[in-house]
Design an enzyme around this catalytic site. Structure first.
Site, PDB file in Angstrom:
ATOM      1  N   ALA A  61       4.016  54.325  43.773  1.00 36.61           N
ATOM      2  CA  ALA A  61       4.037  53.493  42.601  1.00 36.61           C
ATOM      3  C   ALA A  61       2.841  53.941  41.503  1.00 36.61           C
ATOM      4  O   ALA A  61       2.414  53.551  40.449  1.00 36.61           O
ATOM      5  CB  ALA A  61       2.485  51.922  42.862  1.00 36.61           C
ATOM      6  N   LYS A  85      24.213  60.098  36.883  1.00 35.26           N
ATOM      7  CA  LYS A  85      23.201  60.377  36.025  1.00 35.26           C
ATOM      8  C   LYS A  85      23.216  61.699  36.187  1.00 35.26           C
ATOM      9  O   LYS A  85      22.739  62.700  35.291  1.00 35.26           O
ATOM     10  CB  LYS A  85      22.307  59.575  37.068  1.00 35.26           C
TER      11      LYS A  85
END
Length: 325
Positions: A8, A204
């Site tokens: 995170a 991408k």
């Protein structure tokens, strides 16, 4: 539905914050000062000029969380293999793992069919750690378009973008991916289920594998690279080599090389993620973004002379910058 965001940091912190704000049963795995700040003060999300503090459940020990329905990995590609085995407590109930990681995914040849089915990619999964401990059948693909950073421990700065393109490696849809898409959509994210996630991976990757290493070698922004004839020629040559590989793997590129190059330059005075890592003295994501493309070139018998040269230079630059040589 229980969701764990593993790693995170910038993107993962943004994702976790949005899920928590929407009332999802979400837990975050982080480490160091960032983890301690979240435990103490909550996760602070700075987006659109506003700061929101969100209480979150955060830990560095997956065993504390128990089985999850979905684990979303948002780490740097080179950081994922060493922690694959530690995910076992999270996956004990048969949950799915979504790899929201840059570059060529380690599961790329699972479900692709043909002679390359099941081939491993050493550059992104050395020792088959993720293939063994996570397993391609338990995995979902994801391509992320989010600009975020961590200006301070426990703080996520959101610069724009909220796209998390999802896809089953074998294509099509499934109850598990539809459930994840619904949860992310409910959190205000753009999370469609794509019919062929490999197409999105290449869209991408095509820019990242060319602009990123050249920016790390030169210190130039995307706009500066696009305005410099020499740099633009190198980037264009790398794109042409990559396109040849992708097309042999069945990828249809939606725009021309020159259109993609121009699109990258139009991003403006932006430093690539690879250049940002270089400037902070961090290891760069070379393996998944560049070395893996070399492997795909060998697998498809496609020469990659310019990619090879740039990879050698940026690899050495990474080693010297991080004091590993």
């Amino acid at each position: 539905m229980k969701i764990c965001v593993y790693g995170a940091g910038a993107v993962g912190g943004y994702l976790g914050a949005k899920l928590a704000m929407a009332g999802a049963d979400v837990s975050l795995i982080a480490r160091g000062a960032h983890l301690e700040a979240m435990k103490r003060d909550g996760l602070r999300l700075v987006s659109g000029g506003e700061t929101t503090t969100i209480p979150v459940r955060a830990t560095d020990d997956p065993a504390e969380l128990g089985p999850q329905d979905h684990v979303i990995v948002t780490m740097k590609a080179h950081s994922a293999p060493p922690v694959a085995a530690s995910m076992a407590p999270l996956l004990a109930g048969g949950g799915a793992v979504t790899m929201a990681v840059n570059g060529v995914p380690w599961w790329y040849f699972h479900g692709i069919g043909g002679p390359l089915e099941g081939r491993r990619i050493a550059a992104v999964d050395p020792g088959d750690a993720q293939w063994t401990h996570i397993g391609p059948r338990n995995t979902l693909g994801c391509v992320v378009y989010v600009a975020a950073d961590t200006p301070a421990p426990g703080v996520i700065g959101h610069g724009g973008g909220n796209r998390f393109l999802l896809g089953e490696p074998a294509g099509g849809t499934s109850p598990r991916i539809e459930a994840l898409s619904a949860a992310l959509t409910a959190a205000g994210l753009d999370a469609p289920v794509r019919p062929d996630i490999r197409q999105d991976v290449w869209t991408k990757l095509w820019g990242n594998l060319s602009f990123n290493p050249v920016s790390a070698l030169t210190g130039a922004t995307l706009a500066q690279l696009g305005a410099h004839d020499g740099a633009r020629a190198v980037i264009r040559a790398m794109m042409i080599e990559a396109q040849a590989i992708g097309e042999k793997l069945g990828v249809a590129f939606p725009v021309s090389v020159d259109e993609r190059l121009a699109g990258g330059a139009k991003v403006g005075a932006h430093k690539s993620s690879m250049l940002q890592d270089f400037e902070k003295g961090r290891p760069m994501e070379i393996g998944a973004i560049l070395t893996a493309v070399q492997e795909l070139g060998r697998a498809t018998e496609t020469p990659t002379p310019v990619i090879d040269m740039v990879q050698g230079l940026v690899d050495l630059r990474d080693l010297t910058n991080t004091g590993r040589i």
